[in-house]
Design a protein around this motif. Structure first.
Motif, mmCIF file in Angstrom:
data_model
loop_
_atom_site.group_PDB
_atom_site.id
_atom_site.type_symbol
_atom_site.label_atom_id
_atom_site.label_comp_id
_atom_site.label_asym_id
_atom_site.label_seq_id
_atom_site.Cartn_x
_atom_site.Cartn_y
_atom_site.Cartn_z
ATOM 1 N N HIS A 58 0.820 -1.214 -0.068
ATOM 2 C CA HIS A 58 -0.017 0.030 0.041
ATOM 3 C C HIS A 58 0.818 1.303 -0.195
ATOM 4 O O HIS A 58 0.351 2.302 -0.295
ATOM 5 N N LEU A 59 2.252 1.207 0.035
ATOM 6 C CA LEU A 59 3.029 2.388 0.109
ATOM 7 C C LEU A 59 3.314 2.882 -1.414
ATOM 8 O O LEU A 59 3.200 2.232 -2.094
ATOM 9 N N SER A 60 4.050 4.189 -1.269
ATOM 10 C CA SER A 60 4.404 4.687 -2.392
ATOM 11 C C SER A 60 5.627 3.897 -3.062
ATOM 12 O O SER A 60 6.293 3.551 -1.970
ATOM 13 N N GLY A 61 6.243 3.996 -3.952
ATOM 14 C CA GLY A 61 7.547 3.840 -4.315
ATOM 15 C C GLY A 61 8.687 4.498 -3.486
ATOM 16 O O GLY A 61 9.450 3.610 -3.164
ATOM 17 N N GLY A 62 8.578 5.596 -3.253
ATOM 18 C CA GLY A 62 9.570 6.296 -2.621
ATOM 19 C C GLY A 62 9.280 5.758 -1.081
ATOM 20 O O GLY A 62 10.619 5.513 -0.286
ATOM 21 N N THR A 97 17.034 4.346 -7.390
ATOM 22 C CA THR A 97 15.814 5.621 -7.544
ATOM 23 C C THR A 97 15.310 5.269 -8.955
ATOM 24 O O THR A 97 14.379 6.133 -9.413
ATOM 25 N N SER A 98 15.986 4.317 -9.796
ATOM 26 C CA SER A 98 15.645 4.401 -11.227
ATOM 27 C C SER A 98 14.160 4.073 -11.523
ATOM 28 O O SER A 98 13.620 4.398 -12.683
ATOM 29 N N MET A 99 13.380 3.318 -10.809
ATOM 30 C CA MET A 99 12.133 2.961 -11.262
ATOM 31 C C MET A 99 11.045 3.780 -10.281
ATOM 32 O O MET A 99 9.848 3.672 -10.231
ATOM 33 N N LEU A 100 11.491 4.901 -9.762
ATOM 34 C CA LEU A 100 10.657 6.004 -8.943
ATOM 35 C C LEU A 100 10.309 7.099 -9.650
ATOM 36 O O LEU A 100 11.049 7.601 -10.507
ATOM 37 N N ASP A 101 9.065 7.745 -9.408
ATOM 38 C CA ASP A 101 8.537 8.934 -9.979
ATOM 39 C C ASP A 101 9.514 9.915 -9.288
ATOM 40 O O ASP A 101 10.386 9.639 -8.415
ATOM 41 N N GLY A 116 9.352 10.418 -5.568
ATOM 42 C CA GLY A 116 9.691 9.107 -4.636
ATOM 43 C C GLY A 116 11.356 9.312 -4.614
ATOM 44 O O GLY A 116 12.053 9.006 -3.700
ATOM 45 N N ARG A 117 11.815 9.716 -6.075
ATOM 46 C CA ARG A 117 13.495 9.814 -6.045
ATOM 47 C C ARG A 117 13.929 10.835 -5.157
ATOM 48 O O ARG A 117 15.011 10.783 -4.439
ATOM 49 N N GLU A 118 13.272 11.913 -5.065
ATOM 50 C CA GLU A 118 13.517 13.065 -3.965
ATOM 51 C C GLU A 118 13.420 12.684 -2.484
ATOM 52 O O GLU A 118 14.358 13.007 -1.870
ATOM 53 N N GLU A 119 12.327 11.761 -2.445
ATOM 54 C CA GLU A 119 12.133 11.331 -0.981
ATOM 55 C C GLU A 119 13.575 10.423 -0.458
ATOM 56 O O GLU A 119 13.993 10.532 0.624
#
Length: 281
Positions: free
Chosen positions: A142-146, A170-174, A177-180
């Protein structure tokens, strides 16, 4: 400074019995000191993934030596060495084994026989360090990618590693999510002196590192600060590495006659130079 990891003239070939076959890693040397963030960049097939496998002892060099915590990595000390290394992989969905966030972070601790009270303390502390302590009983899917990658980092931190490896994490994150994830790693460096080795295609991520190793055809083509590496400009593009957005924009503006001072690694540097050079007259 304490040396965490070093490669000393390391070479590895997947086809050592074939004469003159290209080596996946060819006579590579570098070192990482405690508290440093080192980024390894390069196009597909440059040797990045093989380097990670060598660090973790999934492969052993045919030439040279690898030292972890100043001890030569061997089959005899492999498991002890692995316990000092934390890994966060590319796909966050492939890393979860627990029904809840806290179960997942506790999984490796339980397998390593950590006493229950100590385990609970480590789980709560590591989740707090990545700002996921309010998600203890959430189901990972249920969590986001980040958020998933931050939980994966918490799982690694709970083992109290000396070195955290981010393998294209981080390559598969939006973008959010990458920033997180990157903000989490930066904060951990500042607060606990975490040592980081990141394998990445993302030049914006590489800019955060203290040093960059640029790999090409299994060799260490260049090593230096982000400014030193990206100053190579078109040579990096020739080898399949994209320049930072601010650097590309600087080159474009200069080609159109806009007066700018030198190159820029970040958008903030570029905006400040534009303001100073062209509008604040």
């Amino acid at each position: 400074m304490n040396e965490i990891l070093s490669f000393n003239n390391v070479s590895f070939s997947y086809t050592p019995d074939i004469k003159d076959s290209r080596k996946a890693v060819d006579n590579v040397s570098f070192s990482i000191n405690e508290g440093e963030w080192i980024a390894i960049v390069g196009h597909n097939g440059s040797g990045k993934s093989t380097l990670v496998k060598l660090v973790c002892g999934l492969l052993f060099p045919q030439d040279g030596e690898i030292r972890v915590m100043q001890n030569v990595l061997t089959e005899d000390n492999l498991w002890e060495t692995r316990s000092s290394i934390g890994m966060v992989f590319q796909n966050p969905d492939n890393q979860f084994v627990g029904a809840t966030v806290q179960d997942d972070v506790a999984f490796a601790l339980e397998n390593n026989g950590v006493p229950f009270e100590d385990m609970v303390e480590r789980v709560h502390l590591s989740l707090k360090q990545v700002k996921m302590d309010n998600f203890l009983n959430h189901e990972p899917h249920h969590l986001s990618g980040g958020q998933k990658q931050r939980v994966a980092i918490a799982g690694a931190l709970a083992m109290r590693p000396k070195l955290l490896i981010l393998d294209e994490s981080t390559s598969m994150l939006d973008p959010q999510g990458r920033e997180e994830v990157l903000q989490t790693v930066q904060t951990l460096r500042d607060e606990i002196g975490l040592t980081v080795l990141s394998i990445t295609h993302d030049v914006e991520e590489a800019l955060l590192a203290d040093r960059i190793l640029f790999m090409n055809a299994g060799k260490k083509y260049a090593e230096g600060t982000p400014q030193e590496i990206f100053a190579l400009g078109d040579k990096l593009v020739e080898f399949g590495l994209e320049l930072p957005f601010a650097t590309r924009m600087t080159n474009l503006l200069q080609s159109e006659g806009v007066q700018l001072v030198g190159q820029h690694m970040t958008e903030e540097e570029l905006v400040n130079d534009l303001w100073t050079s062209n509008f604040n007259k």
